[in-house]
Design a protein around this motif. Structure first.
Motif, PDB file in Angstrom:
ATOM      1  N   GLY A 369       5.008 -11.036  -0.842  1.00  0.00           N
ATOM      2  CA  GLY A 369       5.488 -11.296   0.508  1.00  0.00           C
ATOM      3  C   GLY A 369       5.501 -10.069   1.408  1.00  0.00           C
ATOM      4  N   ILE A 370       4.720  -9.040   1.068  1.00  0.00           N
ATOM      5  CA  ILE A 370       4.711  -7.825   1.896  1.00  0.00           C
ATOM      6  C   ILE A 370       3.466  -7.796   2.785  1.00  0.00           C
ATOM      7  CG2 ILE A 370       6.071  -6.383   0.349  1.00  0.00           C
ATOM      8  CD1 ILE A 370       3.443  -5.354  -0.840  1.00  0.00           C
ATOM      9  N   CYS A 371       3.534  -7.067   3.899  1.00  0.00           N
ATOM     10  CA  CYS A 371       2.394  -6.982   4.816  1.00  0.00           C
ATOM     11  C   CYS A 371       2.001  -5.533   5.043  1.00  0.00           C
ATOM     12  CB  CYS A 371       2.766  -7.556   6.177  1.00  0.00           C
ATOM     13  SG  CYS A 371       3.030  -9.313   6.083  1.00  0.00           S
ATOM     14  N   LEU A 372       0.687  -5.285   5.085  1.00  0.00           N
ATOM     15  CA  LEU A 372       0.188  -3.935   5.401  1.00  0.00           C
ATOM     16  C   LEU A 372      -0.613  -4.006   6.689  1.00  0.00           C
ATOM     17  CD1 LEU A 372      -0.316  -3.908   1.852  1.00  0.00           C
ATOM     18  CD2 LEU A 372      -0.204  -1.557   2.667  1.00  0.00           C
ATOM     19  N   GLU A 373      -0.208  -3.210   7.684  1.00  0.00           N
ATOM     20  CA  GLU A 373      -0.906  -3.203   8.967  1.00  0.00           C
ATOM     21  C   GLU A 373      -1.369  -1.789   9.287  1.00  0.00           C
ATOM     22  OE1 GLU A 373      -1.627  -5.677  10.950  1.00  0.00           O
ATOM     23  OE2 GLU A 373      -0.569  -7.242   9.822  1.00  0.00           O
ATOM     24  N   PRO A 374      -2.638  -1.653   9.776  1.00  0.00           N
ATOM     25  CA  PRO A 374      -3.113  -0.305  10.119  1.00  0.00           C
ATOM     26  C   PRO A 374      -2.411   0.235  11.362  1.00  0.00           C
ATOM     27  CG  PRO A 374      -4.750  -1.954  10.712  1.00  0.00           C
ATOM     28  CD  PRO A 374      -3.648  -2.687  10.011  1.00  0.00           C
ATOM     29  N   ARG A 375      -2.204   1.544  11.396  1.00  0.00           N
ATOM     30  CA  ARG A 375      -1.696   2.189  12.616  1.00  0.00           C
ATOM     31  C   ARG A 375      -2.664   3.280  13.013  1.00  0.00           C
ATOM     32  NH1 ARG A 375       4.567   3.090  13.312  1.00  0.00           N
ATOM     33  NH2 ARG A 375       3.686   4.740  14.598  1.00  0.00           N
ATOM     34  N   ASN A 376      -3.079   3.225  14.288  1.00  0.00           N
ATOM     35  CA  ASN A 376      -4.110   4.166  14.721  1.00  0.00           C
ATOM     36  C   ASN A 376      -3.531   5.441  15.315  1.00  0.00           C
ATOM     37  OD1 ASN A 376      -5.938   2.144  14.044  1.00  0.00           O
ATOM     38  ND2 ASN A 376      -5.640   1.185  16.058  1.00  0.00           N
ATOM     39  N   PHE A 387      -4.034   5.009   8.117  1.00  0.00           N
ATOM     40  CA  PHE A 387      -2.644   4.881   7.695  1.00  0.00           C
ATOM     41  C   PHE A 387      -2.210   3.430   7.852  1.00  0.00           C
ATOM     42  CE2 PHE A 387       1.924   4.846   8.394  1.00  0.00           C
ATOM     43  CZ  PHE A 387       2.368   5.675   7.378  1.00  0.00           C
ATOM     44  N   TYR A 388      -1.601   2.879   6.801  1.00  0.00           N
ATOM     45  CA  TYR A 388      -1.096   1.505   6.845  1.00  0.00           C
ATOM     46  C   TYR A 388       0.419   1.506   6.706  1.00  0.00           C
ATOM     47  CZ  TYR A 388      -5.916   0.143   6.164  1.00  0.00           C
ATOM     48  OH  TYR A 388      -7.259  -0.019   6.322  1.00  0.00           O
ATOM     49  N   GLU A 389       1.024   0.611   7.467  1.00  0.00           N
ATOM     50  CA  GLU A 389       2.463   0.467   7.429  1.00  0.00           C
ATOM     51  C   GLU A 389       2.783  -0.734   6.546  1.00  0.00           C
ATOM     52  OE1 GLU A 389       4.728   1.571  11.188  1.00  0.00           O
ATOM     53  OE2 GLU A 389       4.386  -0.588  11.271  1.00  0.00           O
ATOM     54  N   LEU A 390       3.745  -0.578   5.682  1.00  0.00           N
ATOM     55  CA  LEU A 390       4.106  -1.651   4.754  1.00  0.00           C
ATOM     56  C   LEU A 390       5.453  -2.236   5.183  1.00  0.00           C
ATOM     57  CD1 LEU A 390       3.423  -2.921   1.920  1.00  0.00           C
ATOM     58  CD2 LEU A 390       4.806  -1.119   0.933  1.00  0.00           C
ATOM     59  N   ARG A 391       5.461  -3.562   5.404  1.00  0.00           N
ATOM     60  CA  ARG A 391       6.703  -4.210   5.832  1.00  0.00           C
ATOM     61  C   ARG A 391       7.020  -5.429   4.968  1.00  0.00           C
ATOM     62  NH1 ARG A 391       8.895  -2.471  10.565  1.00  0.00           N
ATOM     63  NH2 ARG A 391       7.555  -1.035  11.727  1.00  0.00           N
ATOM     64  N   ALA A 392       8.289  -5.728   4.859  1.00  0.00           N
ATOM     65  CA  ALA A 392       8.718  -6.937   4.161  1.00  0.00           C
ATOM     66  C   ALA A 392       8.459  -8.138   5.076  1.00  0.00           C
ATOM     67  CB  ALA A 392      10.196  -6.845   3.828  1.00  0.00           C
ATOM     68  N   LEU A 401       1.196   3.980   3.738  1.00  0.00           N
ATOM     69  CA  LEU A 401       0.123   4.271   2.789  1.00  0.00           C
ATOM     70  C   LEU A 401      -1.081   4.852   3.528  1.00  0.00           C
ATOM     71  CD1 LEU A 401      -0.960   3.860  -0.161  1.00  0.00           C
ATOM     72  CD2 LEU A 401      -1.814   1.637   0.595  1.00  0.00           C
ATOM     73  N   TYR A 402      -1.486   6.079   3.153  1.00  0.00           N
ATOM     74  CA  TYR A 402      -2.722   6.659   3.675  1.00  0.00           C
ATOM     75  C   TYR A 402      -3.856   6.249   2.740  1.00  0.00           C
ATOM     76  CZ  TYR A 402       0.129  10.156   6.229  1.00  0.00           C
ATOM     77  OH  TYR A 402       1.000  10.806   7.052  1.00  0.00           O
ATOM     78  N   VAL A 403      -4.964   5.765   3.316  1.00  0.00           N
ATOM     79  CA  VAL A 403      -6.095   5.355   2.482  1.00  0.00           C
ATOM     80  C   VAL A 403      -7.327   6.176   2.877  1.00  0.00           C
ATOM     81  CG1 VAL A 403      -7.573   3.421   1.821  1.00  0.00           C
ATOM     82  CG2 VAL A 403      -5.133   3.033   2.207  1.00  0.00           C
ATOM     83  N   ASP A 404      -7.889   6.899   1.916  1.00  0.00           N
ATOM     84  CA  ASP A 404      -9.042   7.789   2.154  1.00  0.00           C
ATOM     85  C   ASP A 404     -10.089   7.467   1.085  1.00  0.00           C
ATOM     86  OD1 ASP A 404     -10.839   9.864   2.479  1.00  0.00           O
ATOM     87  OD2 ASP A 404      -9.426  11.477   2.010  1.00  0.00           O
ATOM     88  N   LEU A 405     -11.125   6.709   1.465  1.00  0.00           N
ATOM     89  CA  LEU A 405     -11.950   6.054   0.439  1.00  0.00           C
ATOM     90  C   LEU A 405     -13.246   6.753   0.043  1.00  0.00           C
ATOM     91  CD1 LEU A 405     -11.649   2.292   1.473  1.00  0.00           C
ATOM     92  CD2 LEU A 405     -10.364   3.514  -0.274  1.00  0.00           C
ATOM     93  N   TYR A 406     -13.809   7.627   0.897  1.00  0.00           N
ATOM     94  CA  TYR A 406     -15.209   8.012   0.652  1.00  0.00           C
ATOM     95  C   TYR A 406     -15.399   9.421   0.098  1.00  0.00           C
ATOM     96  CZ  TYR A 406     -15.325   3.920   3.528  1.00  0.00           C
ATOM     97  OH  TYR A 406     -15.081   2.673   4.019  1.00  0.00           O
ATOM     98  N   ALA A 407     -16.471   9.542  -0.697  1.00  0.00           N
ATOM     99  CA  ALA A 407     -16.830  10.850  -1.257  1.00  0.00           C
ATOM    100  C   ALA A 407     -17.328  11.764  -0.140  1.00  0.00           C
ATOM    101  CB  ALA A 407     -17.930  10.680  -2.299  1.00  0.00           C
ATOM    102  N   ARG A 408     -17.030  13.042  -0.254  1.00  0.00           N
ATOM    103  CA  ARG A 408     -17.583  14.036   0.672  1.00  0.00           C
ATOM    104  C   ARG A 408     -17.465  15.388  -0.015  1.00  0.00           C
ATOM    105  NH1 ARG A 408     -12.761  12.187   3.311  1.00  0.00           N
ATOM    106  NH2 ARG A 408     -11.085  13.590   2.715  1.00  0.00           N
ATOM    107  N   PRO A 409     -18.259  16.364   0.438  1.00  0.00           N
ATOM    108  CA  PRO A 409     -18.140  17.678  -0.190  1.00  0.00           C
ATOM    109  C   PRO A 409     -16.721  18.218  -0.002  1.00  0.00           C
ATOM    110  CG  PRO A 409     -20.055  17.578   1.263  1.00  0.00           C
ATOM    111  CD  PRO A 409     -19.285  16.327   1.496  1.00  0.00           C
ATOM    112  N   ALA A 410     -16.288  19.051  -0.904  1.00  0.00           N
ATOM    113  CA  ALA A 410     -14.966  19.678  -0.833  1.00  0.00           C
ATOM    114  C   ALA A 410     -13.829  18.693  -1.052  1.00  0.00           C
ATOM    115  CB  ALA A 410     -14.769  20.418   0.487  1.00  0.00           C
TER     116      ALA A 410
END
Ligand code: ZN
Length: 679
Positions: A369-376, A387-392, A401-410
């Motif tokens: 029953g939780i919701c995750l919404e992006p914040r720009n 960055f996603y905000e988690l709410r009941a 929650l910060y989400v960082d998905l892709y490969a990159r140098p360094a």
């Protein structure tokens, strides 16, 4: 602080990554530690008690971890020479501070006195005390002064050496690349990889393709490159990183560092009267003893050996020739295609990240029953990050929650979840938990969303499981909130449990859809994917058991007179467990960061241990209904919400009504054919 204020000022306390400059790090950490030492003075002078000693220490530790987390994080995800230098300068400062704390006898006595005298403590407060007192003992509080000093010096050296191990590995990986102009050599490689490799070549004014030694590229080359020489070159470069072998032999060699790490770990364990580091490592774990873990691992190895041998024989038969180490993944991929008719690459178009992530979040909504919404409007360390905000369900803010998905140098390889801010609920401080979720998926190409493989999807579910553990905690004190205070061998339960959902047809339909047409995953593809789940499960099981037994034996059998015997131990374990070919010059151990740089020393078995817990716990969803609210809620309340506030076995029993059994895992892997007898 009431909920409304929380909502309004929700993220005023998030780190400002864009202004985190390398040159500010060391002075800021020095200032923070000086300030902490002042606070510590006051705490030490106070009459021992929960409010006067333990609570202020909880807050103090929270503040340090909160300040240090972004530094350590950017060092991992946007590494620069300046940051690395600053980070390394801070390690001994922090280590000195915490080792000093761990050895503070006055503070230790204050904790013990509080535990004895205060009869009004809650169960969570008692657990905070129990774990802290255990940490004090493991930190050498009972040692005489000169031994204490030695223990502290060793701990500080260990922190530096472990970081150096990781650096060498990163440098060795970054130093190797292969530029290819002849299209014949890249035959078989996935189009997506070739496009990004062509872009990398153009960026360096080269023609053709530039292949780097990062995890997705290595994995793709080993599984798909038709050119055997290319596979061999990649294999050699990868398994000899930071060693005395391979293309950069002797440069960034981790060998001496590993010897030193092993020696220092053993020395510190001996100072505390443990026989060896494995005994020391087992003390705070869910497993009872080193012997219990050995027999757990050996039992699984015995049960899986037959299945593994059958799978290897089938592979050799399929390839029609003797296989070298760099042939295994390639022919396995071909066999998997021929048997299950499925390839990782074929599925990519159906798993665009803009379907997968929202699908995963809606699964979390259905279950909890939780919701995750992006914040720009939230500052991050890189444009890739959201960055996603988690709410009941009632709108109440739970965390971020910060989400960082892709490969990159360094950026450090692999995938992980880490704490940015821990949850605190006290009269003085109230903070919601915030986490980082980091992966190394292939970057999106121009005009396209990033396309994931199914195993990427499983990885994402895994890390999200960790994030839920951190974010759904109901603990009030940071040392037992979320993943804190959870024994290492139980911490992978929520992550591996979550992986199971990525294999459910109903969930697959929530997270997939062709990136161009929106078309759902065809039913026959789903069937073939599911049939591939147990593909080579015996070989995979044996591989993980080999790593786990190697790690445990390395630490349990360490003898200062003989040194670490890293290569010899690995060879012995391979002779007993492994059935696949490995060349003499393979230096797997030199890149085994889990054990030499991370927290899995004499603890790699934790993955298998927790996999048993996860498979058994997940079976409850199978028995009671995948989206059954009662079971999801019981799981949330018994395990996720508890975090480290209660013992791991107690949490498990609260959820399952009995202790864990290994049968569910063996069944899931197809190794145990029969269902266990009903109880
Ligand atoms: Zn994990």
């Amino acid at each position: 602080m009431d909920i409304v204020t929380q909502k309004q000022s929700s993220y005023s306390g998030l780190p400002v990554f864009s202004s985190l400059k390398a040159e500010k790090v060391v002075p800021a950490v020095r200032e923070m530690l000086a300030d902490a030492r002042e606070k510590l003075k006051t705490i030490r002078q106070a009459e021992p008690g929960w409010e006067t000693t333990v609570l202020p220490m909880e807050i103090l530790n929270h503040q340090i971890s909160r300040a240090w987390s972004p530094v350590s994080h950017v060092n991992s995800v946007v590494n620069t020479p300046e940051l690395r230098q600053a980070y390394n300068q801070c390690l001994p400062l922090l280590s000195d501070f915490f080792t000093g704390l761990g050895q503070d006898q006055l503070l230790y006595r204050a904790y013990c006195k509080t535990e004895q005298d205060d009869e009004d403590l809650s169960a969570e407060q008692r657990q905070v005390l129990r774990l802290a007192i255990q940490d004090f003992r493991l930190g050498g509080v009972g040692l005489e002064r000169d031994k204490q000093r030695l223990f502290a010096e060793n701990a500080s050296k260990l922190a530096t050496l472990q970081s150096k191990f990781e650096e060498n590995l990163l440098d060795a990986g970054n130093a190797w690349k292969r530029q290819i102009s002849d299209p014949a050599i890249v035959g078989g490689l996935p189009a997506s990889l070739l496009e990004s490799a062509a872009a990398s070549a153009r960026a360096e004014n080269a023609d053709g393709w530039l292949l780097r030694l990062d995890q997705p590229t290595y994995h793709a080359v080993m599984s798909h490159a038709d050119n055997r020489e290319l596979r061999e070159a990649f294999y050699e470069a990868w398994v000899t990183r930071a060693s005395d072998q391979g293309p950069h032999a002797g440069r960034w060699d981790n060998f001496e560092i590993m010897e030193e790490i092993m020696g220092l770990r053993h020395a510190n364990a001996r100072l505390l009267d443990f026989d060896n580091f494995a005994e020391y490592s087992m003390t705070p774990k869910m497993a009872g003893s080193v012997a219990e873990v050995f027999s757990f691992l050996t039992d699984l190895a015995q049960k899986s050996a037959h299945r593994g041998k059958e799978e290897l024989a089938e592979l050799v038969d399929f390839a029609g020739k003797k296989l070298a180490a760099w042939d295994l993944a390639y022919y396995s991929e071909k066999l998997k295609q021929s048997r299950c008719g499925i390839s990782e690459e074929e599925l990519r178009p159906y798993f665009p990240v803009d379907r997968v992530l929202p699908g995963l979040f809606s699964l979390a909504t259905r279950l909890f029953g939780i919701c995750l919404e992006p914040r720009n409007d939230i500052d991050t360390w890189h444009d890739d990050t959201v960055f996603y905000e988690l709410r009941a369900a009632n709108g109440e803010l739970i965390g971020g929650l910060y989400v960082d998905l892709y490969a990159r140098p360094a950026k450090r390889g692999g995938a992980w979840m880490d704490e940015c801010i821990g949850r605190v609920r006290t009269r003085q401080v109230c903070e919601q938990p915030v986490a980082y979720l980091v992966c190394n998926f292939m970057r999106p190409l121009a005009g396209c969303p990033a396309l994931l493989t199914h195993s990427d999807v499983v990885t994402l579910f895994h890390e999200f499981g960790h994030a839920l553990h951190h974010l759904l905690t109901q603990a009030s004190y940071p040392s037992v909130a979320g993943i804190n205070g959870v024994p290492w061998d139980a911490v992978e339960l929520p992550s591996q449990l979550m992986e199971n959902f990525a294999w459910e047809p109903e969930v697959l339909s929530m997270v997939s859809g062709h990136f161009e047409t929106g078309e759902p995953l065809p039913q026959d593809v789903v069937d073939r994917l599911l049939s591939s789940r147990q593909f080579q499960s015996g070989l995979q099981m044996l591989r993980q058991l080999e790593f786990a037994i190697f790690d445990l034996r390395l630490h349990a059998d360490y003898d200062p007179a003989r040194g670490a015997r890293i290569l010899e131990t690995l060879r012995d374990v391979r002779e007993e467990i492994s059935i696949v070919p490995v060349p003499d010059w393979n230096r797997f151990a030199n890149g085994f960061s889990h054990v030499f740089a991370g927290g899995y020393a004499a603890g790699y078995y934790s993955y298998k241990w927790a996999e048993v817990l996860a498979a058994d716990a997940y079976a409850a969803f199978g028995e009671e209904g995948l989206f059954n609210h009662e079971v999801a809620d019981r799981y949330r309340q018994s395990i996720l919400a508890q975090g480290g506030a209660r013992g791991a076995m107690e949490n498990f029993v609260a959820f399952r009504g009995r202790p864990p059994r290994p049968e569910a895992l063996l069944e899931q892997a197809g190794i145990l054919d029969r269902a266990p007898a009903p109880i």
